[in-house]
Scaffold this active site. Structure first.
Site, PDB file in Angstrom:
ATOM      1  N   GLN A 105       0.833  -1.200   0.000  1.00 56.91           N
ATOM      2  CA  GLN A 105       0.000   0.000   0.000  1.00 56.91           C
ATOM      3  C   GLN A 105       0.871   1.255   0.000  1.00 56.91           C
ATOM      4  O   GLN A 105       0.350   2.362  -0.067  1.00 56.91           O
ATOM      5  CB  GLN A 105      -0.886   0.006   1.246  1.00 56.91           C
ATOM      6  CG  GLN A 105      -1.815  -1.196   1.334  1.00 56.91           C
ATOM      7  CD  GLN A 105      -2.498  -1.278   2.694  1.00 56.91           C
ATOM      8  OE1 GLN A 105      -3.469  -0.583   2.965  1.00 56.91           O
ATOM      9  NE2 GLN A 105      -1.984  -2.146   3.560  1.00 56.91           N
ATOM     10  N   ASN A 106       2.187   1.076   0.104  1.00 54.26           N
ATOM     11  CA  ASN A 106       3.105   2.201   0.212  1.00 54.26           C
ATOM     12  C   ASN A 106       3.453   2.764  -1.160  1.00 54.26           C
ATOM     13  O   ASN A 106       3.395   2.061  -2.171  1.00 54.26           O
ATOM     14  CB  ASN A 106       4.375   1.771   0.942  1.00 54.26           C
ATOM     15  CG  ASN A 106       4.081   1.270   2.342  1.00 54.26           C
ATOM     16  OD1 ASN A 106       3.049   1.608   2.928  1.00 54.26           O
ATOM     17  ND2 ASN A 106       4.969   0.469   2.894  1.00 54.26           N
ATOM     18  N   HIS A 123      -1.255   1.699  -4.567  1.00 52.91           N
ATOM     19  CA  HIS A 123      -1.487   3.143  -4.558  1.00 52.91           C
ATOM     20  C   HIS A 123      -0.501   3.933  -5.392  1.00 52.91           C
ATOM     21  O   HIS A 123      -0.382   5.141  -5.247  1.00 52.91           O
ATOM     22  CB  HIS A 123      -1.469   3.655  -3.105  1.00 52.91           C
ATOM     23  CG  HIS A 123      -2.546   3.053  -2.263  1.00 52.91           C
ATOM     24  ND1 HIS A 123      -2.379   2.763  -0.921  1.00 52.91           N
ATOM     25  CD2 HIS A 123      -3.805   2.669  -2.575  1.00 52.91           C
ATOM     26  CE1 HIS A 123      -3.499   2.223  -0.448  1.00 52.91           C
ATOM     27  NE2 HIS A 123      -4.379   2.155  -1.431  1.00 52.91           N
ATOM     28  N   CYS A 131       0.184  14.059 -15.642  1.00 47.06           N
ATOM     29  CA  CYS A 131      -0.726  15.165 -15.911  1.00 47.06           C
ATOM     30  C   CYS A 131      -2.141  14.622 -16.012  1.00 47.06           C
ATOM     31  O   CYS A 131      -2.398  13.705 -16.797  1.00 47.06           O
ATOM     32  CB  CYS A 131      -0.335  15.862 -17.216  1.00 47.06           C
ATOM     33  SG  CYS A 131      -1.416  17.249 -17.655  1.00 47.06           S
ATOM     34  N   CYS A 154       2.238  20.801 -21.180  1.00 50.83           N
ATOM     35  CA  CYS A 154       1.003  21.460 -21.597  1.00 50.83           C
ATOM     36  C   CYS A 154       0.655  22.645 -20.706  1.00 50.83           C
ATOM     37  O   CYS A 154      -0.314  23.365 -20.968  1.00 50.83           O
ATOM     38  CB  CYS A 154      -0.159  20.468 -21.640  1.00 50.83           C
ATOM     39  SG  CYS A 154      -0.777  19.953 -20.003  1.00 50.83           S
ATOM     40  N   GLY A 191       2.980  -4.525   8.951  1.00 50.66           N
ATOM     41  CA  GLY A 191       2.861  -3.085   9.097  1.00 50.66           C
ATOM     42  C   GLY A 191       1.578  -2.474   8.593  1.00 50.66           C
ATOM     43  O   GLY A 191       1.558  -1.309   8.200  1.00 50.66           O
ATOM     44  N   SER A 193      -2.913  -2.555   9.304  1.00 51.79           N
ATOM     45  CA  SER A 193      -4.097  -3.087   9.989  1.00 51.79           C
ATOM     46  C   SER A 193      -5.108  -3.610   8.980  1.00 51.79           C
ATOM     47  O   SER A 193      -6.134  -4.153   9.354  1.00 51.79           O
ATOM     48  CB  SER A 193      -4.744  -2.001  10.851  1.00 51.79           C
ATOM     49  OG  SER A 193      -5.111  -0.887  10.048  1.00 51.79           O
ATOM     50  N   ASN A 217       3.140  -7.416  13.336  1.00 50.80           N
ATOM     51  CA  ASN A 217       2.695  -6.101  13.797  1.00 50.80           C
ATOM     52  C   ASN A 217       2.966  -5.999  15.298  1.00 50.80           C
ATOM     53  O   ASN A 217       2.809  -6.992  16.018  1.00 50.80           O
ATOM     54  CB  ASN A 217       1.197  -5.896  13.542  1.00 50.80           C
ATOM     55  CG  ASN A 217       0.907  -5.330  12.158  1.00 50.80           C
ATOM     56  OD1 ASN A 217       1.583  -4.411  11.694  1.00 50.80           O
ATOM     57  ND2 ASN A 217      -0.103  -5.881  11.484  1.00 50.80           N
ATOM     58  N   ALA A 236       9.147  -4.878  12.328  1.00 52.02           N
ATOM     59  CA  ALA A 236       9.295  -5.718  11.147  1.00 52.02           C
ATOM     60  C   ALA A 236      10.743  -6.142  10.940  1.00 52.02           C
ATOM     61  O   ALA A 236      11.026  -7.300  10.603  1.00 52.02           O
ATOM     62  CB  ALA A 236       8.782  -4.968   9.922  1.00 52.02           C
TER      63      ALA A 236
END
Length: 261
Positions: A105-106, A123, A131, A154, A191, A193, A217, A236
């Protein structure tokens, strides 16, 4: 398959050694030791910047220069961060042929910097700018300097190629992540939840498909009671270091990775 009375790290290492086809799901917690603060909590990014004001696609389209106040901090912090022992540990697991992919997710790119080859980014990544008008992309280092607001050819303001609130998860990343979860023998959760969709579905997909779920965790999470098989408490880097030691205890336990790995 709870760890029972045995050493949980040794038990987790045994399962990884037996099944080998592990997949890893990581969240912000793995990068804290690299100096990157998590988003939540009293010291997190959202304590300083209201996410609805600074981290939505609507906010960026409405006032991109304001949003770049937050983005400047993110890009600066992540740009100077280095992989820590946990990132390197996961790369070592891949090199050993134990882990086959990292789902993260990092957006900091530290898994790749540590040497992990198969990284699925839910992500996006701060290393690239895009752009939102003409969709041209640029390496961040080519268009951004600290304190600046990067512009496209542009003339429009560029956005890091990361998923803001209000944007969909890239469908390729989601499809690949779900396939990895369905077919792995072990899912190692580190790391996170796992409360944000769709990452929160990954452990349950793996569990329902027959995988063992190992969670690293410091504290209990929403997964710990009804999804996790083995919960390894601690940082970790510390836990992975001990796990790697367990995995390497037996000479010849891990043959050379297959050709092309």
């Amino acid at each position: 398959m709870r760890a029972g009375g045995s050493d949980p790290i040794r038990e987790a290492a045994r399962i990884l050694a037996e099944r080998r086809n592990a997949v890893v799901l990581t969240g912000a917690g793995i990068s804290v030791e690299s100096g990157i603060p998590s988003f939540r909590g009293s010291q997190g990014m959202w304590a300083k910047y209201d996410p609805m004001e600074y981290a939505t696609l609507h906010a960026f389209m409405k006032s991109p220069r304001k949003v770049w106040e937050m983005l400047t901090e993110m890009v600066s912090v992540c740009g100077f961060a280095l992989p820590n022992a946990a990132h390197r540990g996961l790369a070592a697991l891949e090199e050993m042929g134990v882990a086959r992919a990292v789902i993260t997710q990092n957006v900091d790119g530290l898994h790749q910097a540590a040497g992990s080859c198969r990284v699925i980014e839910y992500h996006g990544n701060l290393d690239e700018l895009i752009c939102v008008y003409c969709w041209k992309r640029y390496p961040t280092r080519d268009r951004w300097t600290p304190g600046s607001v990067p512009l496209c050819d542009c003339g429009e303001i560029l956005k890091p190629n990361v998923v803001l609130f209000g944007e969909p998860i890239p469908w390729i990343a989601r499809e690949e992540a779900e396939e990895e979860a369905r077919t792995c023998g072990v899912l190692v959760v580190i790391g996170t939840s796992a409360q944000v969709s769709p990452a929160c579905d990954t452990p349950r997909i793996a569990k329902e498909s027959g995988a063992a779920v190992v969670e690293i965790n410091p504290e209990e999470t929403s997964l710990s009671r009804d999804v996790t098989d083995i919960h390894l408490r601690g940082s970790a880097s510390e836990v992975l270091s001990r796990m790697l030691n367990e995995l390497s205890r037996e000479d010849g336990a891990f043959p050379s990775p297959p050709s092309g790995h």
